[in-house]
Write an enzyme that holds these catalytic residues in place. Structure first.
Site, PDB file in Angstrom:
ATOM      1  N   LYS A 119      11.370  85.734  98.683  1.00 19.63           N
ATOM      2  CA  LYS A 119      11.470  84.360  97.775  1.00 19.63           C
ATOM      3  C   LYS A 119      11.847  84.962  96.323  1.00 19.63           C
ATOM      4  O   LYS A 119      12.037  83.956  95.390  1.00 19.63           O
ATOM      5  CB  LYS A 119      10.192  84.065  97.685  1.00 19.63           C
ATOM      6  CG  LYS A 119       9.549  83.417  98.949  1.00 19.63           C
ATOM      7  CD  LYS A 119       7.956  83.938  99.363  1.00 19.63           C
ATOM      8  CE  LYS A 119       7.823  84.106 100.828  1.00 19.63           C
ATOM      9  NZ  LYS A 119       6.853  84.975 101.049  1.00 19.63           N
ATOM     10  N   GLY A 201       1.152  91.825 110.172  1.00 21.65           N
ATOM     11  CA  GLY A 201       2.444  91.787 109.550  1.00 21.65           C
ATOM     12  C   GLY A 201       2.692  90.351 108.808  1.00 21.65           C
ATOM     13  O   GLY A 201       3.907  90.328 108.291  1.00 21.65           O
ATOM     14  N   GLU A 204       1.887  89.742 102.585  1.00 21.73           N
ATOM     15  CA  GLU A 204       3.016  90.508 101.915  1.00 21.73           C
ATOM     16  C   GLU A 204       2.598  91.942 101.703  1.00 21.73           C
ATOM     17  O   GLU A 204       1.489  92.293 101.917  1.00 21.73           O
ATOM     18  CB  GLU A 204       2.890  89.964 100.340  1.00 21.73           C
ATOM     19  CG  GLU A 204       3.265  88.435 100.364  1.00 21.73           C
ATOM     20  CD  GLU A 204       4.611  88.280 100.949  1.00 21.73           C
ATOM     21  OE1 GLU A 204       5.707  88.614 100.485  1.00 21.73           O
ATOM     22  OE2 GLU A 204       4.716  87.282 102.096  1.00 21.73           O
ATOM     23  N   ASP A 215       2.067  83.777  96.489  1.00 21.37           N
ATOM     24  CA  ASP A 215       2.862  83.629  97.312  1.00 21.37           C
ATOM     25  C   ASP A 215       3.340  81.918  97.612  1.00 21.37           C
ATOM     26  O   ASP A 215       4.372  81.572  97.905  1.00 21.37           O
ATOM     27  CB  ASP A 215       2.573  84.322  98.727  1.00 21.37           C
ATOM     28  CG  ASP A 215       3.591  84.031  99.784  1.00 21.37           C
ATOM     29  OD1 ASP A 215       4.759  84.595  99.726  1.00 21.37           O
ATOM     30  OD2 ASP A 215       3.106  83.285 100.910  1.00 21.37           O
ATOM     31  N   LYS A 219       6.573  79.651  96.839  1.00 24.22           N
ATOM     32  CA  LYS A 219       7.083  78.674  97.790  1.00 24.22           C
ATOM     33  C   LYS A 219       7.088  77.286  97.051  1.00 24.22           C
ATOM     34  O   LYS A 219       7.928  76.471  97.215  1.00 24.22           O
ATOM     35  CB  LYS A 219       6.460  78.640  98.981  1.00 24.22           C
ATOM     36  CG  LYS A 219       6.394  80.066  99.752  1.00 24.22           C
ATOM     37  CD  LYS A 219       5.325  79.972 101.041  1.00 24.22           C
ATOM     38  CE  LYS A 219       5.258  81.378 101.731  1.00 24.22           C
ATOM     39  NZ  LYS A 219       4.276  81.608 102.577  1.00 24.22           N
TER      40      LYS A 219
HETATM   41  N1  LIG Z   1       6.029  88.690 107.246  1.00 23.78           N
HETATM   42  C1  LIG Z   1       6.173  87.358 107.460  1.00 23.78           C
HETATM   43  O1  LIG Z   1       5.670  86.665 108.193  1.00 23.78           O
HETATM   44  C2  LIG Z   1       7.134  86.867 106.367  1.00 23.78           C
HETATM   45  C3  LIG Z   1       7.900  87.428 105.537  1.00 23.78           C
HETATM   46  N2  LIG Z   1       8.618  86.718 104.462  1.00 23.78           N
HETATM   47  C4  LIG Z   1       9.385  87.390 103.557  1.00 23.78           C
HETATM   48  O2  LIG Z   1      10.196  88.185 104.205  1.00 23.78           O
HETATM   49  C5  LIG Z   1      10.631  89.514 103.458  1.00 23.78           C
HETATM   50  C6  LIG Z   1      10.134  90.474 104.685  1.00 23.78           C
HETATM   51  O3  LIG Z   1       9.037  90.573 105.025  1.00 23.78           O
HETATM   52  P1  LIG Z   1       8.487  91.765 106.026  1.00 23.78           P
HETATM   53  O4  LIG Z   1       9.658  91.712 107.370  1.00 23.78           O
HETATM   54  O5  LIG Z   1       7.411  91.281 106.559  1.00 23.78           O
HETATM   55  O6  LIG Z   1       8.401  92.780 105.193  1.00 23.78           O
HETATM   56  P2  LIG Z   1       8.446  94.315 105.445  1.00 23.78           P
HETATM   57  O7  LIG Z   1       7.491  95.122 104.354  1.00 23.78           O
HETATM   58  O8  LIG Z   1       7.961  94.482 106.825  1.00 23.78           O
HETATM   59  O9  LIG Z   1      10.006  94.968 105.503  1.00 23.78           O
HETATM   60  C7  LIG Z   1      10.536  95.078 104.285  1.00 23.78           C
HETATM   61  C8  LIG Z   1      11.633  96.223 104.332  1.00 23.78           C
HETATM   62  O10 LIG Z   1      12.473  96.221 103.305  1.00 23.78           O
HETATM   63  C9  LIG Z   1      12.937  97.601 103.073  1.00 23.78           C
HETATM   64  N3  LIG Z   1      13.112  97.669 101.608  1.00 23.78           N
HETATM   65  C10 LIG Z   1      12.018  98.116 100.624  1.00 23.78           C
HETATM   66  N4  LIG Z   1      12.833  98.030  99.366  1.00 23.78           N
HETATM   67  C11 LIG Z   1      14.057  97.783  99.858  1.00 23.78           C
HETATM   68  C12 LIG Z   1      15.441  97.867  99.171  1.00 23.78           C
HETATM   69  N5  LIG Z   1      15.336  98.219  97.621  1.00 23.78           N
HETATM   70  N6  LIG Z   1      16.655  97.502  99.755  1.00 23.78           N
HETATM   71  C13 LIG Z   1      16.527  97.644 101.171  1.00 23.78           C
HETATM   72  N7  LIG Z   1      15.422  97.681 101.935  1.00 23.78           N
HETATM   73  C14 LIG Z   1      14.232  97.554 101.100  1.00 23.78           C
HETATM   74  C15 LIG Z   1      11.328  98.269 103.370  1.00 23.78           C
HETATM   75  O11 LIG Z   1      11.910  99.615 104.145  1.00 23.78           O
HETATM   76  P3  LIG Z   1      12.202 100.899 103.357  1.00 23.78           P
HETATM   77  O12 LIG Z   1      11.890 100.949 102.270  1.00 23.78           O
HETATM   78  O13 LIG Z   1      11.636 101.983 104.307  1.00 23.78           O
HETATM   79  O14 LIG Z   1      13.638 100.863 103.590  1.00 23.78           O
HETATM   80  C16 LIG Z   1      10.773  97.333 104.586  1.00 23.78           C
HETATM   81  O15 LIG Z   1      10.770  97.680 105.789  1.00 23.78           O
HETATM   82  C17 LIG Z   1       9.449  89.492 102.290  1.00 23.78           C
HETATM   83  O16 LIG Z   1      10.340  89.209 101.158  1.00 23.78           O
HETATM   84  C18 LIG Z   1       8.579  88.506 102.744  1.00 23.78           C
HETATM   85  O17 LIG Z   1       8.088  87.712 101.556  1.00 23.78           O
HETATM   86  C19 LIG Z   1       8.864  85.424 104.592  1.00 23.78           C
HETATM   87  C20 LIG Z   1       8.107  84.701 105.580  1.00 23.78           C
HETATM   88  C21 LIG Z   1       7.162  85.321 106.479  1.00 23.78           C
HETATM   89  N1  LIG Z   2       2.442  86.343 103.172  1.00 24.66           N
HETATM   90  C1  LIG Z   2       2.886  85.136 103.786  1.00 24.66           C
HETATM   91  C2  LIG Z   2       4.169  85.074 104.892  1.00 24.66           C
HETATM   92  C3  LIG Z   2       5.365  84.867 104.336  1.00 24.66           C
HETATM   93  O1  LIG Z   2       5.751  83.993 103.369  1.00 24.66           O
HETATM   94  C4  LIG Z   2       1.921  84.341 104.282  1.00 24.66           C
HETATM   95  O2  LIG Z   2       0.776  84.833 104.711  1.00 24.66           O
HETATM   96  O3  LIG Z   2       2.089  83.291 104.722  1.00 24.66           O
END
Ligand SMILES: NC(=O)C1=CN([C@@H]2O[C@H](COP(=O)(O)OP(=O)(O)OC[C@H]3O[C@@H](n4cnc5c(N)ncnc54)[C@H](OP(=O)(O)O)[C@@H]3O)[C@@H](O)[C@H]2O)C=CC1
Ligand SMILES: N[C@@H](CC=O)C(=O)O
Length: 335
Positions: A119, A201, A204, A215, A219
């Protein structure tokens, strides 16, 4: 191309593999993921990354490094090659836009469509991103950044076309709704419920973003900026989280057949749109009263169609990945 190989991105890979034949038959779509960028560098394979092999490892840069080792590849610096679309899924930085802003701008400048899951870029720089996208003739989708599996922006952009949306209220954060529900229905402690949300998972990476109401506010800001053509950032929102909601408050509400929910409100007057997030007591005649666990909900109060409510769309990584897949399908079906 994917930036951020975390829980959501990995789940998306699984979905794409599971639904490969269906996507092809139903929509004539076939994707190759050629780049995945982590914080330590990028895996790039012109012919497409071997997703089945990558899935043998976990998430993040460790997984990308293990994959490279297996395939005799090197992690490369971030660059854009011959891709059509970026899926931006790095951790959300709501205060500066962070790496998500840099990656998405670079992608747009190189002619890629962008599907946002994070976001930060949109909360900080939606107008700039929209203008950049228009000048490079690319499309943007952001269901993942606006409550994911709960339809919000799709309703605005399709079902409510031509209406005046007077105000919006919603439960837009699954983690806090889960915590409040567990406290209400099962008397589970705040801390235990938060631990469960983290283990699933859905919280955040920095869970104070959930607990502190940021968060939900992020949104709501993205929705407000799109609906009312505003330039609100997180600093413009009035935000109270659930940090101070104690079990005694929940029980006091319960005794009176009420529930405490973290409600995001978007209103609009002559001075522009306002976003407010705060815990509120809801009584059973409120539609959002029934939205429990990791489910979310939204009510659009319109001038012409009355109030329209959507509920469900539980926060979990599979549902979020499915929302990203939906955005991809909507971008390219019929092409
Ligand atoms: N989880 C959920 O249910 C939801 C999540 N979101 C959004 O989606 C996004 C991802 O969520 P989620 O997958 O749960 O998060 P995670 O923390 O699991 O994954 C994010 C990944 O990004 C990598 N990362 C960190 N910094 C960088 C960088 N500078 N460049 C490239 N990669 C990077 C990290 O790995 P590494 O540093 O090891 O490379 C990490 O594995 C978040 O912004 C969240 O707000 C939105 C809706 C729902
Ligand atoms: N952390 C958020 C997931 C992504 O938007 C939530 O709890 O709804």
């Amino acid at each position: 191309m994917i930036t951020g190989y975390g829980n959501v991105s990995r789940e998306l890979m699984k979905l794409i593999l599971e639904k490969e034949a269906f996507l092809n038959d139903q929509y004539g779509l076939e994707w190759r993921i050629t780049s995945i960028v982590g914080s330590r560098g990028m895996v790039y394979e012109k012919g497409g990354i071997d997703l089945l092999s990558l899935l043998e490892f976990g998430t993040g840069s460790n997984a990308l490094e293990e994959y490279c080792e297996m395939k005799n590849l090197e992690l490369l610096p971030f660059s854009i090659n011959d891709q059509d679309v970026l899926i931006e899924s790095t951790p959300t930085d709501i205060f500066t836009g962070g790496s998500g802003l840099a990656y998405s701008k670079s992608a747009i400048e190189n002619g890629l469509d962008v599907v946002f899951v994070s976001k930060g870029a949109l909360v900080n720089s939606q107008k700039e991103i929209n203008a950049l996208a228009a000048s490079h003739h690319v499309s943007l989708k952001f269901s993942g950044a606006t409550a994911a599996a709960l339809p919000t922006i799709d309703i605005v952009q399709n079902s409510l076309n031509g209406t005046v949306i007077k105000s919006i209220e919603g439960i837009l954060n699954g983690t806090t709704n889960f915590i409040l529900s567990k406290m209400h229905h099962e008397s589970i402690s705040f801390e235990t419920a938060l631990e469960i949300a983290i283990s699933q998972g859905i919280a955040e990476k920095n869970s104070t973003l959930d607990i502190g109401g940021f968060d939900a506010a992020a949104k709501a800001i993205i929705l407000a900026n799109n609906i009312y053509d505003q330039e609100l950032t997180i600093k413009d929102a009035e935000i109270t989280g659930i940090d101070d909601v104690a079990i005694k408050d929940i029980l006091h509400a319960k005794e009176r057949d009420k529930k405490i929910k973290l409600i995001a409100k978007i209103t609009k007057d002559k001075d522009g749109a306002k976003v407010k997030v705060a815990p509120m007591e809801l009584s059973s005649d409120h539609l959002l009263y029934y939205v429990d666990e990791t489910n979310k909900g939204i009510i659009f109060h319109t001038e012409e169609m009355g109030s329209i409510c959507a509920a469900g769309g539980a926060s979990n990584i599979r549902a979020t990945a499915a929302a990203v897949l939906k955005d991809l399908i909507n971008l390219y079906k019929g092409d």
